[in-house]
Design a protein around this motif. Structure first.
Motif, short mmCIF file in Angstrom:
data_model
loop_
_atom_site.label_atom_id
_atom_site.label_comp_id
_atom_site.label_asym_id
_atom_site.label_seq_id
_atom_site.Cartn_x
_atom_site.Cartn_y
_atom_site.Cartn_z
N LEU A 183 0.82 -1.22 0.00
CA LEU A 183 0.00 0.00 0.00
C LEU A 183 0.84 1.26 0.00
O LEU A 183 0.34 2.35 -0.32
N LEU A 184 2.12 1.15 0.36
CA LEU A 184 3.01 2.31 0.46
C LEU A 184 4.40 1.87 0.00
O LEU A 184 4.94 0.89 0.50
N ARG A 185 4.95 2.60 -0.96
CA ARG A 185 6.26 2.21 -1.50
C ARG A 185 7.37 2.59 -0.50
O ARG A 185 7.42 3.71 -0.02
N PRO A 186 8.27 1.65 -0.21
CA PRO A 186 9.36 1.95 0.73
C PRO A 186 10.41 2.86 0.11
O PRO A 186 10.59 2.88 -1.11
N THR A 187 11.10 3.59 0.96
CA THR A 187 12.25 4.36 0.52
C THR A 187 13.40 3.43 0.16
O THR A 187 14.15 3.67 -0.78
N ALA A 188 13.53 2.34 0.93
CA ALA A 188 14.55 1.34 0.67
C ALA A 188 14.11 0.03 1.30
O ALA A 188 13.24 0.00 2.18
N GLY A 189 14.72 -1.06 0.86
CA GLY A 189 14.44 -2.36 1.45
C GLY A 189 13.54 -3.22 0.59
O GLY A 189 13.09 -2.81 -0.49
N SER A 190 13.28 -4.44 1.09
CA SER A 190 12.47 -5.39 0.32
C SER A 190 11.50 -6.11 1.25
O SER A 190 11.73 -6.23 2.46
N VAL A 191 10.42 -6.60 0.65
CA VAL A 191 9.40 -7.36 1.37
C VAL A 191 9.04 -8.58 0.52
O VAL A 191 8.79 -8.44 -0.69
N ARG A 192 8.99 -9.75 1.15
CA ARG A 192 8.58 -10.97 0.45
C ARG A 192 7.46 -11.65 1.23
O ARG A 192 7.54 -11.75 2.46
N VAL A 193 6.46 -12.11 0.51
CA VAL A 193 5.36 -12.88 1.08
C VAL A 193 5.50 -14.31 0.56
O VAL A 193 5.37 -14.53 -0.65
N THR A 194 5.81 -15.22 1.46
CA THR A 194 6.13 -16.62 1.10
C THR A 194 7.04 -16.67 -0.13
O THR A 194 6.83 -17.46 -1.05
N GLY A 195 8.06 -15.83 -0.12
CA GLY A 195 9.05 -15.83 -1.19
C GLY A 195 8.75 -14.96 -2.37
O GLY A 195 9.60 -14.80 -3.26
N VAL A 196 7.57 -14.37 -2.44
CA VAL A 196 7.17 -13.53 -3.57
C VAL A 196 7.45 -12.06 -3.23
O VAL A 196 6.96 -11.55 -2.22
N ASP A 197 8.25 -11.41 -4.05
CA ASP A 197 8.60 -10.01 -3.82
C ASP A 197 7.37 -9.12 -4.04
O ASP A 197 6.79 -9.09 -5.13
N VAL A 198 7.00 -8.39 -2.99
CA VAL A 198 5.78 -7.58 -3.03
C VAL A 198 5.86 -6.48 -4.08
O VAL A 198 4.84 -6.13 -4.69
N TRP A 199 7.05 -5.96 -4.34
CA TRP A 199 7.15 -4.84 -5.27
C TRP A 199 7.58 -5.28 -6.66
O TRP A 199 7.28 -4.61 -7.65
N ALA A 200 8.23 -6.45 -6.79
CA ALA A 200 8.58 -6.96 -8.11
C ALA A 200 7.42 -7.74 -8.73
O ALA A 200 7.24 -7.73 -9.96
N GLU A 201 6.64 -8.44 -7.89
CA GLU A 201 5.48 -9.22 -8.35
C GLU A 201 4.25 -8.84 -7.53
O GLU A 201 3.70 -9.66 -6.80
N PRO A 202 3.80 -7.59 -7.62
CA PRO A 202 2.74 -7.12 -6.73
C PRO A 202 1.43 -7.88 -6.86
O PRO A 202 0.76 -8.14 -5.86
N ARG A 203 1.02 -8.23 -8.08
CA ARG A 203 -0.25 -8.92 -8.25
C ARG A 203 -0.21 -10.30 -7.61
O ARG A 203 -1.16 -10.72 -6.94
N ARG A 204 0.87 -11.03 -7.87
CA ARG A 204 1.00 -12.36 -7.28
C ARG A 204 1.06 -12.28 -5.76
O ARG A 204 0.42 -13.05 -5.06
N ALA A 205 1.82 -11.32 -5.23
CA ALA A 205 1.96 -11.17 -3.78
C ALA A 205 0.61 -10.84 -3.13
O ALA A 205 0.26 -11.38 -2.08
N LYS A 206 -0.15 -9.96 -3.78
CA LYS A 206 -1.43 -9.54 -3.19
C LYS A 206 -2.48 -10.64 -3.25
O LYS A 206 -3.42 -10.64 -2.45
N GLN A 207 -2.31 -11.59 -4.18
CA GLN A 207 -3.20 -12.74 -4.18
C GLN A 207 -3.00 -13.60 -2.94
O GLN A 207 -3.91 -14.29 -2.50
N LEU A 208 -1.80 -13.55 -2.38
CA LEU A 208 -1.48 -14.36 -1.20
C LEU A 208 -1.91 -13.71 0.10
O LEU A 208 -1.86 -14.35 1.15
#
Length: 286
Positions: free
Chosen positions: A87-112
């Motif tokens: 919902l908010l883009r980080p200034t730096a860093g990464s987030v993964r949901v069960t291995g899926v990058d929230v910002w590189a693969e947002p649609r797939r991550a949000k399905q999870l």
């Protein structure tokens, strides 16, 4: 007569290009949520007006856990969860949901994920049934599945009798429950709830807790933010203490509280009790 926006009579919506009737399977061996070097600065970095809301946070949420994120108001909980859920883009860093990058693969991550933000704004001129139905249709689910799950969720939330009432006429507790139903309809693997018990009556809170525990027992993962330590201690099995945008402690509840109550341990970590009451010697009845 069916309502003009019943599941059977809902308008035709084009399927989302990546939508599916159920979320993709989680990637094996990955934490439910993994945050690395997460930073959020409001304002222009390096200027006196810049405010660091989240400061280089590293955090892993084990799969199948009931994870509490605790901190006082302004600690950075909402900002961190907003970045973690896309919902908010980080200034730096990464987030993964069960291995899926929230910002590189947002649609797939949000399905999870199922998300209940703090101060959630709903389409409150829809009825409860319409709102949950719409949540499912927007995710590309087929109408039969949406209709069945909507009725199941309304029953579980004890909202069947109010399903035809507009959400704007719901109480705070009912509003939280119908928003939770919308977050659950696609059967996510991770549920992220920001202050889900704020302004909720004890009966509704107990109902919500029972649903969340059942979700975890079925293999889901819950992340819940709160500043009510007793509630987190009773409800969660893992916890992280956040203050001034940094994680001060994280682990199982027993590990973090270290033999004390979670509230006492929290106050010790953030140093919030020092000087409390000083200068108020006049504050006594005559």
């Amino acid at each position: 007569m069916s309502h003009p926006f019943s599941a059977a009579a809902a308008p035709d919506l084009p399927p989302h290009p990546s939508a599916a009737s159920s979320p993709p399977p989680p990637r094996a061996g990955e934490p439910a949520l993994s945050v690395r070097g997460l930073v959020r600065v409001f304002g222009r970095p390096g200027t006196p007006e810049a405010k660091v809301a989240v400061d280089r946070v590293d955090l892993d949420v084990p799969r199948g856990s009931f994870f509490g994120l605790v901190g006082r108001n302004g600690a950075g909980k909402t900002t961190m969860l907003s970045m973690a859920t896309g919902l908010l883009r980080p200034t730096a860093g990464s987030v993964r949901v069960t291995g899926v990058d929230v910002w590189a693969e947002p649609r797939r991550a949000k399905q999870l994920m199922g998300v209940l933000p703090d101060g959630v704004h709903l389409f409150d001129r829809l009825t409860g049934r319409q709102l949950v139905t719409y949540s499912g249709l927007l995710r590309g689910m087929d109408r039969e599945t949406v209709a069945r799950r909507t009725e199941d969720l309304l029953h579980a939330m004890d909202l069947s009798g109010d399903a035809g009432t507009q959400v704007q006429d719901y109480s705070a507790g009912m509003t939280k429950k119908i928003a939770l139903a919308g977050a659950l309809i696609h059967a996510p693997s991770l549920l992220v709830l920001d202050e889900p018990f704020e302004s909720v009556d004890p009966v509704s809170a107990a109902n919500i807790r029972a649903i969340l525990h059942a979700f975890v027992a079925a293999g889901g993962t819950v992340v819940v933010s709160s500043h009510v330590m007793d509630l987190v201690q009773r409800m969660c099995d893992h916890v992280a203490v956040l203050d001034r945008g940094r994680v001060l402690a994280a682990g199982t509840v027993d590990e973090v509280r270290a033999g004390a109550s979670l509230e006492d341990r929290f106050v010790e970590l953030v140093g919030g009790r020092a000087g409390a009451g000083e200068g108020l010697s006049w504050l006594r009845p005559e």
